[in-house]
Design a protein around this motif. Structure first.
Motif, PDB file in Angstrom:
ATOM      1  N   LYS A   1       0.835  -1.206   0.000  1.00 41.33           N
ATOM      2  CA  LYS A   1       0.000   0.000   0.000  1.00 41.33           C
ATOM      3  C   LYS A   1       0.869   1.256   0.000  1.00 41.33           C
ATOM      4  N   ILE A   2       1.949   1.232   0.759  1.00 45.41           N
ATOM      5  CA  ILE A   2       2.864   2.377   0.808  1.00 45.41           C
ATOM      6  C   ILE A   2       3.512   2.594  -0.553  1.00 45.41           C
ATOM      7  N   VAL A   3       4.112   1.543  -1.103  1.00 45.00           N
ATOM      8  CA  VAL A   3       4.828   1.665  -2.377  1.00 45.00           C
ATOM      9  C   VAL A   3       3.886   2.122  -3.489  1.00 45.00           C
ATOM     10  N   ASN A   4       2.768   1.442  -3.638  1.00 41.18           N
ATOM     11  CA  ASN A   4       1.821   1.803  -4.703  1.00 41.18           C
ATOM     12  C   ASN A   4       1.217   3.180  -4.474  1.00 41.18           C
ATOM     13  N   GLY A   5       0.896   3.498  -3.232  1.00 42.85           N
ATOM     14  CA  GLY A   5       0.296   4.790  -2.922  1.00 42.85           C
ATOM     15  C   GLY A   5       1.217   5.955  -3.223  1.00 42.85           C
ATOM     16  N   ILE A   6       2.489   5.821  -2.861  1.00 43.35           N
ATOM     17  CA  ILE A   6       3.446   6.898  -3.122  1.00 43.35           C
ATOM     18  C   ILE A   6       3.728   7.021  -4.613  1.00 43.35           C
ATOM     19  N   LEU A   7       3.956   5.904  -5.285  1.00 38.47           N
ATOM     20  CA  LEU A   7       4.263   5.955  -6.717  1.00 38.47           C
ATOM     21  C   LEU A   7       3.100   6.485  -7.537  1.00 38.47           C
ATOM     22  N   ASN A   8       1.876   6.230  -7.098  1.00 36.92           N
ATOM     23  CA  ASN A   8       0.698   6.714  -7.820  1.00 36.92           C
ATOM     24  C   ASN A   8       0.273   8.118  -7.412  1.00 36.92           C
ATOM     25  N   SER A   9       0.965   8.706  -6.426  1.00 37.77           N
ATOM     26  CA  SER A   9       0.564  10.023  -5.921  1.00 37.77           C
ATOM     27  C   SER A   9       1.122  11.177  -6.746  1.00 37.77           C
TER      28      SER A   9
END
Length: 107
Positions: free
Chosen positions: A18-26
């Motif tokens: 969730k952290i990795v995907n959330g930051i990269l998609n932000s």
């Protein structure tokens, strides 16, 4: 520099994803610069270093995210840096705060 820490519950792997995907998609300019994972005994630790361009500061900012689990307790620590424009003191840290806010929004 800005810092965010908290205790989380749930699956370590799901939280990390969730952290990795959330930051990269932000942000279009967000990138995962490097990663490190290790474990021993009943402890586990994952470190992720992200960067993104700060339009407010017109520079790049980085965020180091550490996820640590021991005895079923998961701790998150995130620290941003690189958003200042001054030579001898911190000036204009909006980019750091904005980057960290993207992580806060995930939890």
């Amino acid at each position: 520099m800005a810092k965010y820490e908290r205790t989380l519950t749930g699956s370590f792997d799901e939280i990390l994803n969730k952290i990795v995907n959330g930051i990269l998609n932000s942000s279009m300019s967000a990138s995962l610069e490097d990663a490190s994972d290790f474990c021993g005994g009943n402890a586990r630790c994952s470190v992720r270093v992200f960067e993104r361009y700060s339009y407010a500061g017109k520079n790049r900012v980085s965020m180091n995210v550490t996820l640590f689990e021991c005895d079923g307790v998961i701790r998150l620590s995130a620290i941003t840096s690189g958003g200042s424009q001054a030579l001898f003191f911190k000036l204009n840290t909006w980019g750091e705060e904005a980057f960290l806010e993207k992580l806060r929004e995930l939890f």
